[in-house]
Design an enzyme around this catalytic site. Structure first.
Site, PDB file in Angstrom:
ATOM      1  N   SER A 286       0.854  -1.188   0.000  1.00  0.00           N
ATOM      2  CA  SER A 286       0.000   0.000   0.000  1.00  0.00           C
ATOM      3  C   SER A 286       0.890   1.238   0.000  1.00  0.00           C
ATOM      4  CB  SER A 286      -0.960  -0.027   1.194  1.00  0.00           C
ATOM      5  OG  SER A 286      -1.902   1.022   1.095  1.00  0.00           O
ATOM      6  N   THR A 287       0.770   2.111   0.998  1.00  0.00           N
ATOM      7  CA  THR A 287       1.526   3.363   1.015  1.00  0.00           C
ATOM      8  C   THR A 287       3.032   3.097   0.918  1.00  0.00           C
ATOM      9  OG1 THR A 287      -0.169   4.199   2.509  1.00  0.00           O
ATOM     10  CG2 THR A 287       1.804   5.546   2.227  1.00  0.00           C
TER      11      THR A 287
ATOM     12  N   MET B  94      -0.070   1.104   5.047  1.00  0.00           N
ATOM     13  CA  MET B  94      -0.849   1.386   6.248  1.00  0.00           C
ATOM     14  C   MET B  94      -1.950   0.342   6.401  1.00  0.00           C
ATOM     15  SD  MET B  94      -0.849   3.573   8.681  1.00  0.00           S
ATOM     16  CE  MET B  94      -1.908   4.075  10.047  1.00  0.00           C
TER      17      MET B  94
ATOM     18  N   HIS C 179      -2.571  -1.105  -3.418  1.00  0.00           N
ATOM     19  CA  HIS C 179      -3.689  -0.168  -3.281  1.00  0.00           C
ATOM     20  C   HIS C 179      -3.393   1.066  -4.135  1.00  0.00           C
ATOM     21  CE1 HIS C 179      -4.288  -1.986   1.020  1.00  0.00           C
ATOM     22  NE2 HIS C 179      -4.765  -2.766   0.082  1.00  0.00           N
TER      23      HIS C 179
ATOM     24  N   ASP D 274      -4.360  -4.988   5.796  1.00  0.00           N
ATOM     25  CA  ASP D 274      -4.792  -5.800   4.656  1.00  0.00           C
ATOM     26  C   ASP D 274      -3.704  -6.791   4.259  1.00  0.00           C
ATOM     27  OD1 ASP D 274      -6.352  -6.702   2.508  1.00  0.00           O
ATOM     28  OD2 ASP D 274      -5.514  -5.190   1.142  1.00  0.00           O
TER      29      ASP D 274
END
Length: 342
Positions: free
Chosen positions: A164-165, A282, A190, A285
């Protein structure tokens, strides 16, 4: 309090961003700048914790300013981007330079969506304030050495990556080390819909493997990398003698679509041939899906805290004991490949 400096040439956008950020009890907008030169002076006097930065501005574009900032005074930046096919390359370049995250420009005529926008921007600012920021150096763009070129890999082996991030650059570092005949690789990052296609194209240009945005029915095979589209879940399923990508337009899982847990859960029937890793991001998931993969015979790993932009998803995997190993980003490609070597 998280102190934010808003940088945008539009008075209207500056006003909207200030208003939505000031709604949060833990965020204070300490100033606004209409161009990078004004921003440079305000950074010196206001010492903000996070910047929001428009890419397209007069006098100096946002990318040039970001490059100088990350070289001279690295700090967390959230880019305010145009989420279009035309805007995506510049935004991906901003992430490459060192921006933590990005968000679309607010739609000034859609008031009913403003609260959702406010929640998202506030969360991105909070994450950015916690992120590990590294100085930008031209040497960062030297391609890493490809590894495992002389190795043979298990038939039907699958490498699975969730992020993600901070993930776009982490994934790039991993993929650039893979040899042309690396095992089939599947990725859920993401990312918004238009950006997933641009990201896949960007990765395809700088790696030895074939990288593309996954389409329904794509067949897995050596040297192929499939990235989940930004608006669909990616599942991997066995269809007779072949293993294929399936796109699923269901509800968000863990607030995300695509979700890493959906990808990892789909791999459980194939777990013994899977090597999975959770990279920077973050939230949590992918952690539960990774635990199930490990319990069914997959090799699992998580990126370590020191090399993550945000140690959220990998930390969740470690806390669940889903990851067999915790490794720096520099060793992820080697770990994935060695676990599926013949």
């Amino acid at each position: 309090m998280i102190k934010v400096l808003v940088i945008d040439d539009s008075p209207l956008i500056r006003g909207i961003l200030t208003e939505v950020l000031q709604q949060a009890a833990d965020i204070e907008v300490v100033g606004c700048a209409e161009d990078p030169y004004q921003a440079r002076e305000l950074i010196k006097t206001l010492h903000p914790d996070v910047l929001t930065l428009d890419i397209e501005m007069p006098k100096m574009d946002g990318l040039s300013f970001l490059r100088n900032l990350m070289r001279l005074r690295p700090m967390p930046v959230v880019m305010i981007s145009t989420l279009t096919q035309q805007g995506s390359p510049a935004t991906l370049e901003a992430l490459e330079i060192g921006a933590v995250d990005f968000i679309a420009k607010p739609k000034v005529n859609v008031s009913e969506q403003l609260q959702a926008y406010a929640d998202t921007l506030q969360e991105k600012v909070r994450v950015a304030a916690q992120a590990r920021i590294r100085p930008f150096k031209a040497s960062d763009h030297i391609p890493p050495t490809i590894i495992g070129e002389s190795q043979q890999y298990k038939v039907n082996a699958i490498l699975a990556i969730g992020a993600s991030t901070g993930g776009t650059e982490a994934i790039k570092e991993v993929l650039m080390k893979l040899p042309k005949h690396a095992p089939a690789t599947v990725i859920t990052q993401h990312i918004p819909p238009v950006f997933s296609a641009s990201f896949a194209q960007r990765m395809d240009r700088c790696t030895s493997v074939l990288v593309k945005e996954a389409e329904h029915g794509d067949v897995l095979g050596p040297g192929k990398v499939f990235i989940a589209p930004g608006d669909k879940h990616l599942k991997i399923v066995k269809r007779g003698s072949v293993t294929v990508c399936e796109l699923y337009d269901g509800d968000p899982v863990n607030r995300h679509k695509p979700a890493v847990d959906v990808l990892f859960d789909s791999l459980i029937p194939l777990a013994k041939q899977v090597s999975a890793v959770l990279l920077t991001g973050m939230g949590s998931d992918g952690a539960k899906g990774m635990l199930k993969l490990r319990q069914n015979g997959a090799k699992t790993a998580a990126q370590d805290e020191a090399s993550c932009v945000v140690w959220g998803m990998p930390r969740a995997a470690v806390q669940l004991e889903a990851a067999q190993t915790v490794i720096p980003l520099s060793r992820v490609a080697q770990t994935l490949l060695s676990s599926v070597t013949k």
